[in-house]
Design a protein around this motif. Sequence first.
Motif, PDB file in Angstrom:
ATOM      1  N   GLY A  96       0.824  -1.211   0.000  1.00 22.26           N
ATOM      2  CA  GLY A  96       0.000   0.000   0.000  1.00 22.26           C
ATOM      3  C   GLY A  96       0.856   1.258   0.000  1.00 22.26           C
ATOM      4  N   THR A  97       1.918   1.236   0.796  1.00 23.70           N
ATOM      5  CA  THR A  97       2.823   2.385   0.841  1.00 23.70           C
ATOM      6  C   THR A  97       3.510   2.591  -0.498  1.00 23.70           C
ATOM      7  N   ALA A  98       3.981   1.509  -1.098  1.00 23.14           N
ATOM      8  CA  ALA A  98       4.628   1.618  -2.412  1.00 23.14           C
ATOM      9  C   ALA A  98       3.656   2.176  -3.447  1.00 23.14           C
ATOM     10  N   LEU A  99       2.411   1.732  -3.390  1.00 22.12           N
ATOM     11  CA  LEU A  99       1.415   2.220  -4.348  1.00 22.12           C
ATOM     12  C   LEU A  99       1.103   3.699  -4.098  1.00 22.12           C
ATOM     13  N   ALA A 100       1.090   4.089  -2.813  1.00 22.08           N
ATOM     14  CA  ALA A 100       0.827   5.497  -2.476  1.00 22.08           C
ATOM     15  C   ALA A 100       1.933   6.410  -2.998  1.00 22.08           C
ATOM     16  N   LYS A 101       3.135   5.856  -3.130  1.00 20.03           N
ATOM     17  CA  LYS A 101       4.272   6.648  -3.595  1.00 20.03           C
ATOM     18  C   LYS A 101       4.530   6.490  -5.088  1.00 20.03           C
ATOM     19  N   TYR A 102       3.697   5.706  -5.746  1.00 22.36           N
ATOM     20  CA  TYR A 102       3.934   5.351  -7.141  1.00 22.36           C
ATOM     21  C   TYR A 102       3.499   6.505  -8.053  1.00 22.36           C
ATOM     22  N   ASN A 103       4.462   7.255  -8.563  1.00 27.04           N
ATOM     23  CA  ASN A 103       4.153   8.489  -9.302  1.00 27.04           C
ATOM     24  C   ASN A 103       3.359   8.250 -10.576  1.00 27.04           C
ATOM     25  N   ASN A 104       3.523   7.073 -11.150  1.00 27.54           N
ATOM     26  CA  ASN A 104       2.843   6.780 -12.398  1.00 27.54           C
ATOM     27  C   ASN A 104       1.327   6.906 -12.315  1.00 27.54           C
ATOM     28  N   PHE A 105       0.768   6.560 -11.160  1.00 27.99           N
ATOM     29  CA  PHE A 105      -0.684   6.691 -11.024  1.00 27.99           C
ATOM     30  C   PHE A 105      -1.080   8.159 -11.179  1.00 27.99           C
ATOM     31  N   HIS A 106      -0.357   9.023 -10.490  1.00 23.41           N
ATOM     32  CA  HIS A 106      -0.634  10.457 -10.588  1.00 23.41           C
ATOM     33  C   HIS A 106      -0.457  10.954 -12.019  1.00 23.41           C
ATOM     34  N   ASP A 107       0.636  10.544 -12.648  1.00 15.83           N
ATOM     35  CA  ASP A 107       0.923  11.002 -14.012  1.00 15.83           C
ATOM     36  C   ASP A 107      -0.142  10.560 -15.002  1.00 15.83           C
ATOM     37  N   ARG A 108      -0.820   9.460 -14.702  1.00 14.70           N
ATOM     38  CA  ARG A 108      -1.851   8.960 -15.614  1.00 14.70           C
ATOM     39  C   ARG A 108      -3.238   9.515 -15.272  1.00 14.70           C
ATOM     40  N   GLY A 109      -3.321  10.379 -14.255  1.00 16.94           N
ATOM     41  CA  GLY A 109      -4.616  11.005 -13.979  1.00 16.94           C
ATOM     42  C   GLY A 109      -5.354  10.446 -12.772  1.00 16.94           C
ATOM     43  N   PHE A 110      -4.624   9.719 -11.912  1.00 11.59           N
ATOM     44  CA  PHE A 110      -5.242   9.122 -10.724  1.00 11.59           C
ATOM     45  C   PHE A 110      -4.627   9.744  -9.472  1.00 11.59           C
ATOM     46  N   ASP A 111      -5.433  10.479  -8.718  1.00  9.36           N
ATOM     47  CA  ASP A 111      -4.923  11.186  -7.541  1.00  9.36           C
ATOM     48  C   ASP A 111      -5.308  10.494  -6.244  1.00  9.36           C
ATOM     49  N   ILE A 112      -4.284  10.165  -5.462  1.00  8.78           N
ATOM     50  CA  ILE A 112      -4.529   9.563  -4.147  1.00  8.78           C
ATOM     51  C   ILE A 112      -4.970  10.673  -3.197  1.00  8.78           C
ATOM     52  N   ILE A 113      -6.161  10.535  -2.619  1.00 12.11           N
ATOM     53  CA  ILE A 113      -6.647  11.584  -1.720  1.00 12.11           C
ATOM     54  C   ILE A 113      -6.831  11.083  -0.287  1.00 12.11           C
ATOM     55  N   GLY A 114      -6.589   9.792  -0.035  1.00 16.19           N
ATOM     56  CA  GLY A 114      -6.726   9.285   1.330  1.00 16.19           C
ATOM     57  C   GLY A 114      -6.108   7.910   1.472  1.00 16.19           C
ATOM     58  N   ILE A 115      -5.528   7.655   2.650  1.00 12.31           N
ATOM     59  CA  ILE A 115      -4.935   6.348   2.931  1.00 12.31           C
ATOM     60  C   ILE A 115      -5.432   5.889   4.300  1.00 12.31           C
ATOM     61  N   PHE A 116      -5.787   4.621   4.397  1.00 11.74           N
ATOM     62  CA  PHE A 116      -6.366   4.100   5.635  1.00 11.74           C
ATOM     63  C   PHE A 116      -5.644   2.843   6.099  1.00 11.74           C
ATOM     64  N   ASP A 117      -5.584   2.704   7.413  1.00  9.96           N
ATOM     65  CA  ASP A 117      -5.065   1.453   7.975  1.00  9.96           C
ATOM     66  C   ASP A 117      -5.702   1.238   9.349  1.00  9.96           C
ATOM     67  N   ILE A 118      -5.510   0.040   9.865  1.00 14.95           N
ATOM     68  CA  ILE A 118      -6.065  -0.299  11.185  1.00 14.95           C
ATOM     69  C   ILE A 118      -4.971  -0.247  12.248  1.00 14.95           C
ATOM     70  N   ASN A 119      -3.709  -0.219  11.806  1.00 19.20           N
ATOM     71  CA  ASN A 119      -2.562  -0.309  12.721  1.00 19.20           C
ATOM     72  C   ASN A 119      -2.263   1.053  13.364  1.00 19.20           C
ATOM     73  N   PRO A 120      -2.408   1.136  14.702  1.00 17.12           N
ATOM     74  CA  PRO A 120      -2.183   2.429  15.387  1.00 17.12           C
ATOM     75  C   PRO A 120      -0.781   2.996  15.142  1.00 17.12           C
ATOM     76  N   LYS A 121       0.185   2.111  14.879  1.00 20.43           N
ATOM     77  CA  LYS A 121       1.551   2.586  14.638  1.00 20.43           C
ATOM     78  C   LYS A 121       1.658   3.346  13.317  1.00 20.43           C
ATOM     79  N   LEU A 122       0.762   3.070  12.386  1.00 17.09           N
ATOM     80  CA  LEU A 122       0.819   3.725  11.066  1.00 17.09           C
ATOM     81  C   LEU A 122      -0.074   4.970  11.013  1.00 17.09           C
ATOM     82  N   ILE A 123      -1.160   4.941  11.775  1.00 14.17           N
ATOM     83  CA  ILE A 123      -2.133   6.038  11.710  1.00 14.17           C
ATOM     84  C   ILE A 123      -1.474   7.348  12.159  1.00 14.17           C
ATOM     85  N   GLY A 124      -1.654   8.384  11.376  1.00 17.45           N
ATOM     86  CA  GLY A 124      -1.050   9.686  11.672  1.00 17.45           C
ATOM     87  C   GLY A 124       0.225   9.935  10.895  1.00 17.45           C
ATOM     88  N   LYS A 125       0.885   8.879  10.416  1.00 16.65           N
ATOM     89  CA  LYS A 125       2.050   9.060   9.551  1.00 16.65           C
ATOM     90  C   LYS A 125       1.610   9.620   8.201  1.00 16.65           C
TER      91      LYS A 125
END
Lengths: 213, 213
Positions: A96-125
Amino acid sequence: MQAKKRISEAVIRRLPRYLRYIGELKDNGIEKVSSSQLGEKMGMTASQIRQDFSYFGGFGQQGYGYSVQLLFDSMKQILLKDQGFTVIIIGAGNLGTALAKYNNFHDRGFDIIGIFDINPKLIGKTINSNEIMCIDKLEDFISEHQPDIAILSLPRSETKDIAVRVANSGVKGLFNFSPMDLKLPHDIPIENVHLSDSLMVLGYKIKNFQEEK
Amino acid sequence: MQAKKRISEAVIRRLPRYLRYIGELKDNGIEKVSSSQLGEKMGMTASQIRQDFSYFGGFGQQGYGYSVQLLFDSMKQILLKDQGFTVIIIGAGNLGTALAKYNNFHDRGFDIIGIFDINPKLIGKTINSNEIMCIDKLEDFISEHQPDIAILSLPRSETKDIAVRVANSGVKGLFNFSPMDLKLPHDIPIENVHLSDSLMVLGYKIKNFQEEK
């Protein structure tokens, strides 16, 4: 130039490939291309290409070649909405992190506007200026921001439940990375990406390639 | 039970999917399955399944159903080498790292035995007990360990050069994640994974799904 109905899955799957090749021609300053030139580059026959294009109105006259700019603009218009697509990612693990950083999605017209997880250690990062949110906020976020697509990069055991929640909340399509053929009662497009299946196909080809020798 | 030649690409691409579904039956303790039961699960007709299986000897008698264990073992034998496949990853960026940590590859018989990058900040770090090595050591490593497959998770601009080096060194197949159709003069199997193309197909379906309503 609106797409006609009942275009086959095979034609649809070739559209992003056309966009890639035509984009390369454009980047190289080429203004005209014939169906046979394009076919040669793409490993297709000229008539296959003309037939594919005919589903979308043909893109201009044969014999003179196609305008690369017109082809490019048309292909983008066929594939994308004017404002592009908005995407949320559910599951901020390694993939998921790799996909969130994958510039090609943005370049092709797909904008990441939110990321979700259940792990408290990741939430807020933060990943590329998107703060990872708690999965509890999923429905509220979807209701407020109406994302088009949810990328599911989740453990297999959690994928179906989350997919149902997302579809119930009004997301319009799912991009699933779990090694399962996700099916829902909801009538929305789902694209299953099976990385392991693709790797196994390669393994099969290597194995049989060697045996044939 | 050796695979016959000239099995179509479509049949080959279904093999890992068979393995997944048959593996699920096995995990659920099911011992026998008919072609129509399997077809129903997989969204195929019984005769499609029997035809696919016929390329590989048929896997036992109709009417009595297939032995799930025999199907599973046969499918594994068709797809994998006895000792599985060894894999190196070139490019330890976000995607390469995610792939290196992706347990599914290991579970399906693909073992990561080396990871390479050019970035001094990454070299020496460890991912799942594999130390990231400098790309300068690529040829020596391949010569010593003879990996079957190289996963290329590299910037587009570097992919072709590295692919040529890897193929020259004797790697037997390439799994390419760059958004390009990698082609080499070398006669080895290449599997191009186009994540952005798949996402665009989903976008197209969402767009046209909505327009049809």
